[in-house]
Enzyme design. Structure first.
Site, PDB file in Angstrom:
ATOM      1  N   GLU A  93      -5.209  -1.352  -8.849  1.00 15.89           N
ATOM      2  CA  GLU A  93      -4.130  -0.261  -9.374  1.00 15.89           C
ATOM      3  C   GLU A  93      -3.032  -0.945  -9.775  1.00 15.89           C
ATOM      4  OE1 GLU A  93      -4.635   3.774  -7.456  1.00 15.89           O
ATOM      5  OE2 GLU A  93      -4.817   2.446  -5.890  1.00 15.89           O
ATOM      6  N   HIS A 149      -2.305  -3.220  -6.763  1.00 16.85           N
ATOM      7  CA  HIS A 149      -2.909  -2.770  -5.410  1.00 16.85           C
ATOM      8  C   HIS A 149      -4.346  -3.071  -5.619  1.00 16.85           C
ATOM      9  CE1 HIS A 149      -3.876   0.375  -2.593  1.00 16.85           C
ATOM     10  NE2 HIS A 149      -3.219  -0.358  -1.722  1.00 16.85           N
ATOM     11  N   SER A 209       0.753  -1.216  -0.155  1.00 16.53           N
ATOM     12  CA  SER A 209      -0.002   0.178   0.093  1.00 16.53           C
ATOM     13  C   SER A 209       0.757   1.224  -0.004  1.00 16.53           C
ATOM     14  CB  SER A 209      -0.778   0.067   1.354  1.00 16.53           C
ATOM     15  OG  SER A 209      -1.745  -1.015   1.162  1.00 16.53           O
ATOM     16  N   ASN A 233      -4.985   6.888  -2.934  1.00 22.26           N
ATOM     17  CA  ASN A 233      -4.602   7.545  -1.477  1.00 22.26           C
ATOM     18  C   ASN A 233      -3.638   8.950  -1.807  1.00 22.26           C
ATOM     19  OD1 ASN A 233      -5.488   5.632   0.219  1.00 22.26           O
ATOM     20  ND2 ASN A 233      -3.473   4.244   0.104  1.00 22.26           N
TER      21      ASN A 233
HETATM   22  P1  NAD Z   1      -2.069  -9.283   7.230  1.00 19.78           P
HETATM   23  O1  NAD Z   1      -1.025  -8.857   8.359  1.00 19.78           O
HETATM   24  O2  NAD Z   1      -3.234  -9.383   7.497  1.00 19.78           O
HETATM   25  O3  NAD Z   1      -1.314 -10.647   6.724  1.00 19.78           O
HETATM   26  C1  NAD Z   1       0.027 -10.716   6.233  1.00 19.78           C
HETATM   27  C2  NAD Z   1       0.229 -12.484   6.264  1.00 19.78           C
HETATM   28  O4  NAD Z   1       1.483 -12.547   5.666  1.00 19.78           O
HETATM   29  C3  NAD Z   1      -0.050 -13.093   7.315  1.00 19.78           C
HETATM   30  O5  NAD Z   1      -0.751 -14.244   7.124  1.00 19.78           O
HETATM   31  C4  NAD Z   1       1.521 -13.578   7.698  1.00 19.78           C
HETATM   32  O6  NAD Z   1       1.540 -14.875   8.197  1.00 19.78           O
HETATM   33  C5  NAD Z   1       2.002 -13.527   6.546  1.00 19.78           C
HETATM   34  N1  NAD Z   1       3.479 -13.664   6.247  1.00 19.78           N
HETATM   35  C6  NAD Z   1       4.398 -12.996   7.240  1.00 19.78           C
HETATM   36  N2  NAD Z   1       5.645 -13.140   6.639  1.00 19.78           N
HETATM   37  C7  NAD Z   1       5.705 -13.931   5.426  1.00 19.78           C
HETATM   38  C8  NAD Z   1       6.607 -14.446   4.517  1.00 19.78           C
HETATM   39  N3  NAD Z   1       7.758 -14.329   4.717  1.00 19.78           N
HETATM   40  N4  NAD Z   1       6.114 -15.260   3.574  1.00 19.78           N
HETATM   41  C9  NAD Z   1       4.574 -15.384   3.660  1.00 19.78           C
HETATM   42  N5  NAD Z   1       3.837 -15.071   4.284  1.00 19.78           N
HETATM   43  C10 NAD Z   1       4.070 -14.231   5.395  1.00 19.78           C
HETATM   44  O7  NAD Z   1      -1.620  -7.981   6.408  1.00 19.78           O
HETATM   45  P2  NAD Z   1      -2.656  -7.434   4.914  1.00 19.78           P
HETATM   46  O8  NAD Z   1      -3.470  -6.446   5.711  1.00 19.78           O
HETATM   47  O9  NAD Z   1      -3.198  -8.625   4.256  1.00 19.78           O
HETATM   48  O10 NAD Z   1      -1.414  -6.719   4.192  1.00 19.78           O
HETATM   49  C11 NAD Z   1      -0.780  -7.452   3.314  1.00 19.78           C
HETATM   50  C12 NAD Z   1      -0.131  -6.560   2.182  1.00 19.78           C
HETATM   51  O11 NAD Z   1      -1.377  -5.777   1.489  1.00 19.78           O
HETATM   52  C13 NAD Z   1       0.476  -5.233   2.654  1.00 19.78           C
HETATM   53  O12 NAD Z   1       1.708  -5.008   1.637  1.00 19.78           O
HETATM   54  C14 NAD Z   1      -0.457  -4.045   2.693  1.00 19.78           C
HETATM   55  O13 NAD Z   1       0.015  -2.940   2.757  1.00 19.78           O
HETATM   56  C15 NAD Z   1      -1.278  -4.461   1.378  1.00 19.78           C
HETATM   57  N6  NAD Z   1      -2.668  -3.815   1.554  1.00 19.78           N
HETATM   58  C16 NAD Z   1      -3.483  -4.162   2.816  1.00 19.78           C
HETATM   59  C17 NAD Z   1      -4.768  -3.772   2.649  1.00 19.78           C
HETATM   60  C18 NAD Z   1      -5.823  -3.617   3.824  1.00 19.78           C
HETATM   61  O14 NAD Z   1      -6.804  -2.936   3.844  1.00 19.78           O
HETATM   62  N7  NAD Z   1      -5.443  -4.503   4.879  1.00 19.78           N
HETATM   63  C19 NAD Z   1      -5.538  -3.126   1.568  1.00 19.78           C
HETATM   64  C20 NAD Z   1      -4.434  -2.871   0.368  1.00 19.78           C
HETATM   65  C21 NAD Z   1      -3.255  -3.325   0.436  1.00 19.78           C
END
Ligand code: NAD
Length: 292
Positions: free
Chosen positions: A159, A147, A126, A198
């Site tokens: 995106e 994204h 993000s 954003n």
């Molecule tokens: P999250 O914390 O919910 O999930 C992350 C996952 O990654 C977990 O299941 C964790 O066990 C796993 N993980 C940790 N280390 C790892 C590794 N080395 N290899 C594989 N898996 C691993 O996070 P999220 O909210 O899903 O965010 C993930 C990405 O998506 C981030 O880059 C975030 O910026 C992006 N994102 C999040 C949102 C949101 O609203 N949550 C929206 C858009 C983009």
């Protein structure tokens, strides 16, 4: 390394089965791709599997998904905690591991060592930029940002942001893929922190909070002004309730600490004492700026 003119994806691996990763995996499988969900261990993957029913219910309510479609989606979803195994046939790997540069760097270093040459890598980051990780992927020309927004089946923006080294064919392939999985594909021809969404939203939300912190107008008046004047269905404070007050606090805290701007410090203080300390965290807790 060469990239075919027309890149066809069949097998997709999603790394990280958290909030966004599992939604991406489900959405991709729902639209007919073979998907492998990869995470650090089997325990985490078991937790991810349990989210299948919740997402099925959401797809049924929001998209009128049929039981057959959901059964097919389940069949196309596979799970592995062995990275080499998870990517061995991947045409595309979508990375959704935590938003932490050290974790992402480590992940791409390990991935680069085991992924087949054909695999294209896409990051769902993000706030970070693909150029930050391009070198460590070992294949900058096959690396791009893809994204999504939370609740991707409803807020279906994708995106697609290239960095300087992304090949045109790879960029085009990701645009086509985003459409194939039911997203509105939004190409960004240049790197932009915060993408388009954003870059537009953060200044709007900040301006609204400044008006509120300065006592210029109350929350309802600010939202009403935005809605009536622009025709937008919701105002900035209603959006903040969806984003979550904690996220708003975290973003403003970084800015307040860096600038020591008195208004930003006041915003952070108000968010903490009037909302976070009272568990008014937005839609998620039933109350934020508004009650739900
Ligand atoms: P999250 O914390 O919910 O999930 C992350 C996952 O990654 C977990 O299941 C964790 O066990 C796993 N993980 C940790 N280390 C790892 C590794 N080395 N290899 C594989 N898996 C691993 O996070 P999220 O909210 O899903 O965010 C993930 C990405 O998506 C981030 O880059 C975030 O910026 C992006 N994102 C999040 C949102 C949101 O609203 N949550 C929206 C858009 C983009």
């Amino acid at each position: 390394m060469s990239v075919n003119q027309s890149i066809i994806f069949k097998n997709v691996t999603v790394a990280g089965s958290g909030v966004l990763g599992y939604q991406i995996a489900f959405q991709t499988a729902f639209h007919g791709f073979n998907v492998i969900v990869y995470d650090i261990n089997d325990e985490v993957l078991e937790k991810a599997k349990q989210k299948f029913d919740t997402l099925s219910a959401a797809f049924t309510t929001d998209l009128k998904a049929t039981p057959e479609q959901l059964a097919d989606t389940e069949k196309r979803l596979h799970y592995s905690s062995d990275l080499a195994d998870a990517v061995k046939d991947a045409d595309l790997l979508i990375e959704a591991v935590p938003e932490n540069p050290a974790i992402k760097n480590d992940f791409y270093t390990k991935l680069a060592a085991v992924a087949p040459e054909k695999t294209i890598f896409a990051t769902n980051t993000s706030t970070l930029l693909p150029s930050q990780f391009a070198a460590v992927t070992g294949r900058p020309e096959k690396f791009v940002a893809l994204h999504f927004a939370n609740e991707i089946w409803k807020h279906n923006t994708a995106e697609i942001m290239r960095h300087e080294g992304t090949k045109q064919e790879v960029f085009d392939a990701l645009i086509a893929f985003a459409k194939q999985i039911g997203m509105v594909a939004l190409p960004l021809q240049k790197e932009q922190p915060g993408y388009i969404v954003n870059s537009l939203l953060v200044p709007l939300l900040s301006a609204a909070m400044e008006l509120w912190a300065k006592g210029v107008a109350d929350i309802e008046t600010i939202d009403k002004t935005w809605k009536v004047a622009t025709g937008a269905p919701v105002g900035p404070f209603a959006i903040l309730d969806v984003v979550g007050i904690t996220t708003a606090y975290n973003i403003n805290k970084i800015a307040a600490d860096a600038t020591q701007d008195p208004i930003k410090l006041q915003i952070v203080e108000k968010l903490k004492t009037d909302y976070i300390d009272k568990n008014k965290l937005g839609v998620a807790t039933g109350e934020g700026f508004y009650k739900y």
